[in-house]
Write a protein that holds these residues in place. Sequence first.
Motif, PDB file in Angstrom:
ATOM      1  N   VAL A 117      -2.986   1.050  -3.892  1.00  0.00           N
ATOM      2  CA  VAL A 117      -3.907   1.486  -2.856  1.00  0.00           C
ATOM      3  C   VAL A 117      -3.897   0.474  -1.712  1.00  0.00           C
ATOM      4  O   VAL A 117      -4.032   0.828  -0.546  1.00  0.00           O
ATOM      5  N   GLU A 118      -3.729  -0.781  -2.068  1.00  0.00           N
ATOM      6  CA  GLU A 118      -3.662  -1.881  -1.108  1.00  0.00           C
ATOM      7  C   GLU A 118      -2.627  -2.864  -1.642  1.00  0.00           C
ATOM      8  O   GLU A 118      -2.095  -2.662  -2.735  1.00  0.00           O
ATOM      9  N   PRO A 177       0.826  -1.211   0.000  1.00  0.00           N
ATOM     10  CA  PRO A 177       0.000   0.000   0.000  1.00  0.00           C
ATOM     11  C   PRO A 177       0.863   1.266   0.000  1.00  0.00           C
ATOM     12  O   PRO A 177       1.826   1.372   0.760  1.00  0.00           O
ATOM     13  N   THR A 205      -6.358  11.467  -7.827  1.00  0.00           N
ATOM     14  CA  THR A 205      -6.696  10.154  -8.373  1.00  0.00           C
ATOM     15  C   THR A 205      -7.778  10.344  -9.423  1.00  0.00           C
ATOM     16  O   THR A 205      -8.835  10.904  -9.131  1.00  0.00           O
ATOM     17  N   ALA A 253      -4.224   3.164  -7.867  1.00  0.00           N
ATOM     18  CA  ALA A 253      -4.725   4.486  -8.217  1.00  0.00           C
ATOM     19  C   ALA A 253      -3.932   5.025  -9.397  1.00  0.00           C
ATOM     20  O   ALA A 253      -2.702   4.963  -9.408  1.00  0.00           O
ATOM     21  N   THR A 265      -9.347   4.368 -10.237  1.00  0.00           N
ATOM     22  CA  THR A 265      -8.800   3.284  -9.429  1.00  0.00           C
ATOM     23  C   THR A 265      -9.104   1.985 -10.158  1.00  0.00           C
ATOM     24  O   THR A 265     -10.248   1.727 -10.536  1.00  0.00           O
TER      25      THR A 265
END
Length: 161
Positions: free
Chosen positions: A101-102, A38, A73, A61, A76
């Motif tokens: 993002v993760e 992330p 952004t 993103a 996504t």
Amino acid sequence: MTVQSIAELITHHAFFAGMRPEWLELIADCGRNVVFRPGEVIAREGDRCEAFYALRRGRVAVELYAPGVGARTIQTLGDGAILGWSWLFPPYLWKFDLRAVETTHAVHFDTSCLLPKCESSPEMGYDFMRRFSGVMSDRLEATRLQLLDVYGRPEGTHGTA
């Protein structure tokens, strides 16, 4: 946990659906598994684009930097997305920043390995361009819809392309 080869991984990715098995093997030779944490930057706008990514799991993103505003952004992307088409067009520079993002699992494709294979097999190269054209068209449409959401459209106007 079963370890899958790159060829097996891309066989199950939507972008490669229906592609000839012999082409999948050629393409897989140019790929490797990567994991982004992330917040990790995957690509920076203006840097040389020498890869594209097939997302397997996670979210990324797509960011655009505006002076005085900072990073925004604009989209996504998640499972099954393809990141990066700038390797296809001179001057071969990333057009956006990409940030995980993760935790994101992807297949990284080295385009210096892939491009000669596409050039030596015009049929495979055409198939690749057709697939990437679809990705670009989808992104353009998503951006158009986002702009309509932000700015709206005056009554009585209709855009066509």
